[in-house]
Design a protein around this motif. Structure first.
Motif, PDB file in Angstrom:
ATOM      1  N   THR A 113       0.796  -1.227   0.000  1.00 19.36           N
ATOM      2  CA  THR A 113       0.000   0.000   0.000  1.00 19.36           C
ATOM      3  C   THR A 113       0.823   1.269   0.000  1.00 19.36           C
ATOM      4  O   THR A 113       0.339   2.303  -0.435  1.00 19.36           O
ATOM      5  CB  THR A 113      -0.943   0.029   1.217  1.00 19.36           C
ATOM      6  OG1 THR A 113      -0.177  -0.057   2.412  1.00 19.36           O
ATOM      7  CG2 THR A 113      -1.929  -1.122   1.157  1.00 19.36           C
ATOM      8  N   THR A 133      -4.826   0.852  -0.930  1.00 23.29           N
ATOM      9  CA  THR A 133      -4.724   1.714   0.244  1.00 23.29           C
ATOM     10  C   THR A 133      -6.058   1.787   0.973  1.00 23.29           C
ATOM     11  O   THR A 133      -6.111   1.798   2.214  1.00 23.29           O
ATOM     12  CB  THR A 133      -4.267   3.132  -0.178  1.00 23.29           C
ATOM     13  OG1 THR A 133      -3.073   3.002  -0.941  1.00 23.29           O
ATOM     14  CG2 THR A 133      -4.020   4.014   1.012  1.00 23.29           C
ATOM     15  N   ASN A 136      -6.499  -1.263   3.048  1.00 21.31           N
ATOM     16  CA  ASN A 136      -5.669  -1.167   4.247  1.00 21.31           C
ATOM     17  C   ASN A 136      -6.306  -0.224   5.270  1.00 21.31           C
ATOM     18  O   ASN A 136      -6.312  -0.502   6.472  1.00 21.31           O
ATOM     19  CB  ASN A 136      -4.265  -0.694   3.871  1.00 21.31           C
ATOM     20  CG  ASN A 136      -3.304  -0.796   5.027  1.00 21.31           C
ATOM     21  OD1 ASN A 136      -3.473  -1.621   5.925  1.00 21.31           O
ATOM     22  ND2 ASN A 136      -2.283   0.038   5.012  1.00 21.31           N
TER      23      ASN A 136
END
Length: 157
Positions: A113, A133, A136
């Motif tokens: 990420t 991202t 995450n």
């Protein structure tokens, strides 16, 4: 008594004609019985090979076409080559991406990420539609008590 319109055939000629007719027919039957099964084998073998190779060819084409239809857009999608890999997907199987929040789990996620900056035009970003991202951030949000002090996105301004 012999009918007047018939003539008797000499014995040697009669035996020859009578014996040659069944032999010719028998030869044709023997040839047909021998040749037809082999011909059927060749035809079915050819059909089998054609089906096998066309299935292998169209499977590759169908796989690529299917992936292009169901995958999110990526500029690299046309250059990617796919291969089959077997994974152990059981929940008990260890993964560096699962588990309670820890620096090790964060490091595993950071490899995928935390990307360096690069320029992508807006159309490409809108076509991609997915961002690791974001996955995450969702993972970290589920453990907000741990990540609220570590991640600036979760702190109040």
């Amino acid at each position: 008594m012999v009918h007047p319109s018939y003539e008797p055939i000499p014995a040697s000629e009669s035996d020859e004609k009578l014996s040659s007719i069944p032999d010719a027919r028998q030869a044709r039957l023997t040839l047909a019985r021998t040749l037809l099964p082999w011909l059927a084998h060749v035809v079915f073998f050819t059909i089998s090979l054609t089906t096998l190779f066309s299935g292998l060819y169209f499977h590759r084409q169908a796989t690529k076409s299917c992936i292009e239809k169901v995958s999110a857009y990526s500029p690299a999608l046309s250059t990617v080559e796919y291969y089959d890999t077997r994974y152990n997907g059981s929940l008990a199987w260890p993964s560096p991406f699962r588990g309670a929040p820890s620096p090790e789990v964060d490091e595993a996620w950071a490899r995928y990420t935390d990307v360096s900056m690069f320029t992508v035009d807006l159309d490409t970003v809108l076509r991609i539609g997915k961002d690791p991202t974001l996955a995450n951030l969702l993972r970290m949000y589920t453990h907000l008590d741990y990540y609220s002090a570590l991640e600036p996105a979760f702190s109040d301004p």
